[in-house]
Design a protein around this motif. Structure first.
Motif, PDB file in Angstrom:
ATOM      1  N   LEU A  32       1.635  62.804  34.127  1.00 19.37           N
ATOM      2  CA  LEU A  32       2.676  62.258  33.248  1.00 19.37           C
ATOM      3  C   LEU A  32       2.267  62.319  31.782  1.00 19.37           C
ATOM      4  CD1 LEU A  32       3.871  59.175  35.312  1.00 19.37           C
ATOM      5  CD2 LEU A  32       5.103  61.317  34.906  1.00 19.37           C
ATOM      6  N   CYS A  33       1.030  61.962  31.478  1.00 15.86           N
ATOM      7  CA  CYS A  33       0.549  62.004  30.094  1.00 15.86           C
ATOM      8  C   CYS A  33       0.510  63.430  29.568  1.00 15.86           C
ATOM      9  CB  CYS A  33      -0.832  61.366  29.988  1.00 15.86           C
ATOM     10  SG  CYS A  33      -0.814  59.577  30.134  1.00 15.86           S
ATOM     11  N   THR A  34       0.118  64.366  30.419  1.00 16.49           N
ATOM     12  CA  THR A  34       0.050  65.766  30.010  1.00 16.49           C
ATOM     13  C   THR A  34       1.445  66.307  29.719  1.00 16.49           C
ATOM     14  OG1 THR A  34      -1.965  66.114  31.282  1.00 16.49           O
ATOM     15  CG2 THR A  34      -0.697  68.074  30.698  1.00 16.49           C
ATOM     16  N   ILE A  35       2.383  66.020  30.598  1.00 17.37           N
ATOM     17  CA  ILE A  35       3.757  66.487  30.384  1.00 17.37           C
ATOM     18  C   ILE A  35       4.343  65.820  29.141  1.00 17.37           C
ATOM     19  CG2 ILE A  35       6.120  66.424  31.308  1.00 17.37           C
ATOM     20  CD1 ILE A  35       4.883  66.876  34.095  1.00 17.37           C
ATOM     21  N   ASP A  36       4.092  64.534  28.969  1.00 17.08           N
ATOM     22  CA  ASP A  36       4.616  63.811  27.812  1.00 17.08           C
ATOM     23  C   ASP A  36       4.073  64.383  26.503  1.00 17.08           C
ATOM     24  OD1 ASP A  36       6.224  61.705  26.718  1.00 17.08           O
ATOM     25  OD2 ASP A  36       4.353  60.641  26.262  1.00 17.08           O
ATOM     26  N   GLY A  37       2.856  64.892  26.527  1.00 22.35           N
ATOM     27  CA  GLY A  37       2.235  65.427  25.324  1.00 22.35           C
ATOM     28  C   GLY A  37       2.677  66.831  24.950  1.00 22.35           C
ATOM     29  N   LEU A  38       3.479  67.460  25.786  1.00 22.47           N
ATOM     30  CA  LEU A  38       3.959  68.813  25.482  1.00 22.47           C
ATOM     31  C   LEU A  38       4.956  68.781  24.329  1.00 22.47           C
ATOM     32  CD1 LEU A  38       4.550  70.150  29.107  1.00 22.47           C
ATOM     33  CD2 LEU A  38       2.634  70.704  27.571  1.00 22.47           C
ATOM     34  N   SER A  39       4.957  69.833  23.541  1.00 22.66           N
ATOM     35  CA  SER A  39       5.884  69.899  22.408  1.00 22.66           C
ATOM     36  C   SER A  39       7.122  70.711  22.802  1.00 22.66           C
ATOM     37  CB  SER A  39       5.193  70.530  21.198  1.00 22.66           C
ATOM     38  OG  SER A  39       4.741  71.833  21.510  1.00 22.66           O
ATOM     39  N   CYS A  40       7.883  70.141  23.705  1.00 26.04           N
ATOM     40  CA  CYS A  40       9.131  70.760  24.139  1.00 26.04           C
ATOM     41  C   CYS A  40      10.161  69.647  24.318  1.00 26.04           C
ATOM     42  CB  CYS A  40       8.938  71.566  25.422  1.00 26.04           C
ATOM     43  SG  CYS A  40       8.382  70.614  26.838  1.00 26.04           S
ATOM     44  N   PRO A  41      11.433  70.007  24.414  1.00 26.27           N
ATOM     45  CA  PRO A  41      12.478  68.987  24.563  1.00 26.27           C
ATOM     46  C   PRO A  41      12.306  68.156  25.850  1.00 26.27           C
ATOM     47  CG  PRO A  41      13.441  71.144  24.062  1.00 26.27           C
ATOM     48  CD  PRO A  41      11.991  71.364  24.334  1.00 26.27           C
ATOM     49  N   ALA A  42      12.820  66.951  25.783  1.00 23.84           N
ATOM     50  CA  ALA A  42      12.725  66.029  26.928  1.00 23.84           C
ATOM     51  C   ALA A  42      13.332  66.650  28.184  1.00 23.84           C
ATOM     52  CB  ALA A  42      13.409  64.707  26.603  1.00 23.84           C
ATOM     53  N   GLN A  43      14.393  67.417  28.027  1.00 25.04           N
ATOM     54  CA  GLN A  43      15.049  68.064  29.176  1.00 25.04           C
ATOM     55  C   GLN A  43      14.069  68.990  29.904  1.00 25.04           C
ATOM     56  OE1 GLN A  43      18.450  67.511  29.578  1.00 25.04           O
ATOM     57  NE2 GLN A  43      18.943  68.902  31.226  1.00 25.04           N
ATOM     58  N   GLN A  44      13.275  69.744  29.148  1.00 26.53           N
ATOM     59  CA  GLN A  44      12.291  70.642  29.756  1.00 26.53           C
ATOM     60  C   GLN A  44      11.170  69.845  30.419  1.00 26.53           C
ATOM     61  OE1 GLN A  44      11.407  73.222  26.374  1.00 26.53           O
ATOM     62  NE2 GLN A  44      12.174  74.943  27.593  1.00 26.53           N
ATOM     63  N   LYS A  45      10.785  68.740  29.803  1.00 26.06           N
ATOM     64  CA  LYS A  45       9.741  67.891  30.395  1.00 26.06           C
ATOM     65  C   LYS A  45      10.214  67.335  31.735  1.00 26.06           C
ATOM     66  CE  LYS A  45       7.749  66.510  25.983  1.00 26.06           C
ATOM     67  NZ  LYS A  45       7.423  65.396  25.097  1.00 26.06           N
ATOM     68  N   LEU A  46      11.472  66.908  31.771  1.00 27.12           N
ATOM     69  CA  LEU A  46      12.015  66.386  33.023  1.00 27.12           C
ATOM     70  C   LEU A  46      12.083  67.472  34.090  1.00 27.12           C
ATOM     71  CD1 LEU A  46      14.867  64.071  31.691  1.00 27.12           C
ATOM     72  CD2 LEU A  46      12.732  63.374  32.797  1.00 27.12           C
TER      73      LEU A  46
END
Length: 63
Positions: free
Chosen positions: A25-39
């Protein structure tokens, strides 16, 4: 020292899984992409764990 009982081993496995999930979760949250892509990425991780992941078709856009 590792646990010797079944209960202790299950507790250790649970704690390791919890730490791993927090890291994901922390790794995905730290990505610099839109929230939609993170989800979408998080859902792909969940589907992969469940064995139900299917790669998106060509209409999904560039990789």
């Amino acid at each position: 020292m590792l646990p010797q009982t079944g209960t202790g081993q299950r507790e250790l496995a649970y704690r390791i899984a919890e730490a791993h999930a927090d890291w994901v979760l922390c790794t995905i949250d730290g990505l610099s992409c839109p929230a939609q892509q993170k989800l979408a990425l998080l859902q792909a991780v969940i589907d992969t764990i469940r064995g139900t992941y299917r790669a998106p078709g060509p209409a999904a856009g560039p990789p």
